[in-house]
Design an enzyme around this catalytic site. Structure first.
Site, mmCIF file in Angstrom:
data_model
loop_
_atom_site.group_PDB
_atom_site.id
_atom_site.type_symbol
_atom_site.label_atom_id
_atom_site.label_comp_id
_atom_site.label_asym_id
_atom_site.label_seq_id
_atom_site.Cartn_x
_atom_site.Cartn_y
_atom_site.Cartn_z
ATOM 1 C CG HIS A 1 3.286 2.630 5.661
ATOM 2 N ND1 HIS A 1 4.142 1.812 4.938
ATOM 3 C CD2 HIS A 1 4.010 3.080 6.708
ATOM 4 C CE1 HIS A 1 5.314 1.757 5.547
ATOM 5 N NE2 HIS A 1 5.270 2.513 6.612
ATOM 6 C CG ASP B 1 8.494 0.890 6.641
ATOM 7 O OD1 ASP B 1 7.808 0.297 7.494
ATOM 8 O OD2 ASP B 1 8.444 2.113 6.441
ATOM 9 N NE ARG C 1 -0.637 7.798 15.093
ATOM 10 C CZ ARG C 1 0.245 7.260 14.257
ATOM 11 N NH1 ARG C 1 1.125 8.039 13.635
ATOM 12 N NH2 ARG C 1 0.265 5.960 14.026
ATOM 13 C CG HIS D 1 7.318 5.516 3.943
ATOM 14 N ND1 HIS D 1 6.410 6.224 4.705
ATOM 15 C CD2 HIS D 1 7.770 4.505 4.720
ATOM 16 C CE1 HIS D 1 6.339 5.678 5.906
ATOM 17 N NE2 HIS D 1 7.142 4.617 5.944
#
Ligand SMILES: C=C1C[C@]23C[C@H]1CC[C@H]2[C@]1(C)CCC[C@@](C)(C(=O)O)[C@H]1[C@@H]3C(=O)O
Ligand code: AKG
Ligand code: FE2
Length: 383
Positions: free
Chosen positions: A300, A246, A310, A244
């Site tokens: 990203h 942002d 994580r 995607h």
């Protein structure tokens, strides 16, 4: 996908299941005991090629810029310009955000996501909203579910907002979460200060008046998002966050030492190695429009792994909802920043945010699809 009904109040055995409230809930702690993952989490193989090379992106030292050293500022601006024209991604060090504050925010992320499901669901995102807890967005989507849990809330730096984050945590989770709220309130304040400094550096790098973007975002609205990615028994079959861009203007992301963030650049996915005490900065769709396409909105994603959880904290900077997004003129010429014909129509963040939340799943083509949707809906109303 086990859809057997269950009651939220009984803290179900943590599968994907219908809650008594009708939404679908997800919690990873039991799912990950199974040998395979539910089909809903399997992403198309085209979205999953593993990154084998590291992203070539600068780690920009902001120390000289903060001390008014013009030569160091120009060096930083040059690195930023080159990175943002290529893939819209760089990291910053000597950014002025205290290490203790950053670590506290990450520690409280652990504290929240380790809560029993019942407690997390007390903060669950309301349909149509962005704030709140979400498990894999399982209440919004039924396929290509991300292997993550998220907690999102809003921040704005305005008179009377000194407790906006604290009040959110206390009102949704109770007085015992005031410390958590305070840590994130202070974190959002620090992120806002850093975001305005980066806006100034971006303006310098674009040859615009250095105060242009700082002023445009001085009454910014921000979305803070805590991401928790559990270990996954089939990490190569799913994604923590899908590919995607942002839709927001700028993202400042703190990631832990585990790694998993990848950027698409040079026709390949490339991994971003965590840099100690660095913060990730990426350009979003709204800033790409503000630079008339000269700076790229960063494509990203986040991958997961078999053994380690994580965490990442994403601070999304957005303009005040009603401000019109259009590139500013640079001081020396009548052309807009980025030069050439306008690539995107005027729009407001309210319109774009509404589009990403209600009409279209944010992914690789969000801004282009939004622009088309906007033009078709404005020509429809014009006839
Ligand atoms: C305005 C926003 C929508 C999302 C959170 C912020 C900025 C990034 C967006 C998002 C992360 C892009 C990928 C898809 C998404 C659904 C997600 O994986 O969380 C997006 C966020 C959202 O719509 O909640
Ligand atoms: O967790 C990460 O590294 C990326 C998260 C992200 O891109 C997002 O939340 O928009
Ligand atoms: Fe993102």
């Amino acid at each position: 996908m086990d859809l057997s009904p269950t009651s939220v109040l009984l803290c179900p055995p943590l599968d994907i299941s219908h809650s008594s409230a009708g939404g679908v809930i997800f919690d990873s702690s039991s799912l990950r005991q199974q040998t395979t993952i539910p089909k809903a989490f399997i992403w198309p193989s085209s979205d999953r090629p593993a990154a084998t090379e590291e992203l070539d992106a600068p780690v920009v030292d902001l120390g000289g810029f903060f001390h008014g050293d013009e030569e160091s500022t120009m060096r930083a601006a040059k690195l930023v310009a080159n990175a943002c024209e290529r893939h819209g991604f760089f990291q910053v060090v000597n950014h002025g955000v205290s290490e203790l504050l950053a670590r506290d925010a990450l520690d409280f992320t652990d504290e929240f996501f380790r809560l029993p499901l019942c407690d997390k669901l007390r903060a669950r995102r309301k349909p149509g909203g962005v704030w709140g807890y979400s498990g894999a967005h399982a209440d919004r989507f039924s396929s290509k579910l991300p292997w993550k849990e998220t907690l999102s809330f809003g921040y704005r730096e305005a008179a009377g907002s000194e407790r906006v984050v604290i009040d959110y945590f206390v009102s949704v989770l109770g007085e015992e979460f005031e410390r958590m709220g305070l840590a994130y309130q202070m974190y959002c304040e620090a992120m806002t200060g850093l975001s305005l400094a980066i806006m100034e550096l971006l303006a310098i790098s674009l040859g615009a008046d250095r105060m242009t973007y700082r002023e445009f975002f001085d009454d910014s609205r921000s979305i803070m998002r805590c991401n928790y990615y559990p270990p996954c028994q089939e990490p190569e079959m799913t994604l923590g966050t899908g590919p995607h861009c942002d839709p927001t203007a700028l993202t400042i992301l703190q990631q832990d030492h585990v790694g998993g963030l990848e950027v698409f650049s040079g026709r390949a996915w490339r991994y971003v190695r965590p840099v100690h005490n660095a913060l990730v900065v990426n350009i979003g769709d709204t800033f790409m429009a503000l630079s008339n396409g000269r700076y790229k909105s960063c494509l990203h994603r986040a991958v997961v792994n078999r053994h380690r959880e994580r965490r990442s904290l994403a601070f999304f900077v957005c303009p005040r909802e009603d401000k019109v997004i259009r590139p500013p003129p640079p001081p020396s010429s009548s052309e807009d920043v980025g030069g050439g014909p306008r690539l995107y129509p005027d729009f407001t963040w309210a319109q774009f945010m509404d589009f990403t939340q209600r009409h279209y799943r944010a992914d690789m083509r969000t801004l282009r699809s939004f622009a088309k949707w906007l033009e078709s809906s404005s020509s429809a109303t014009a006839t």
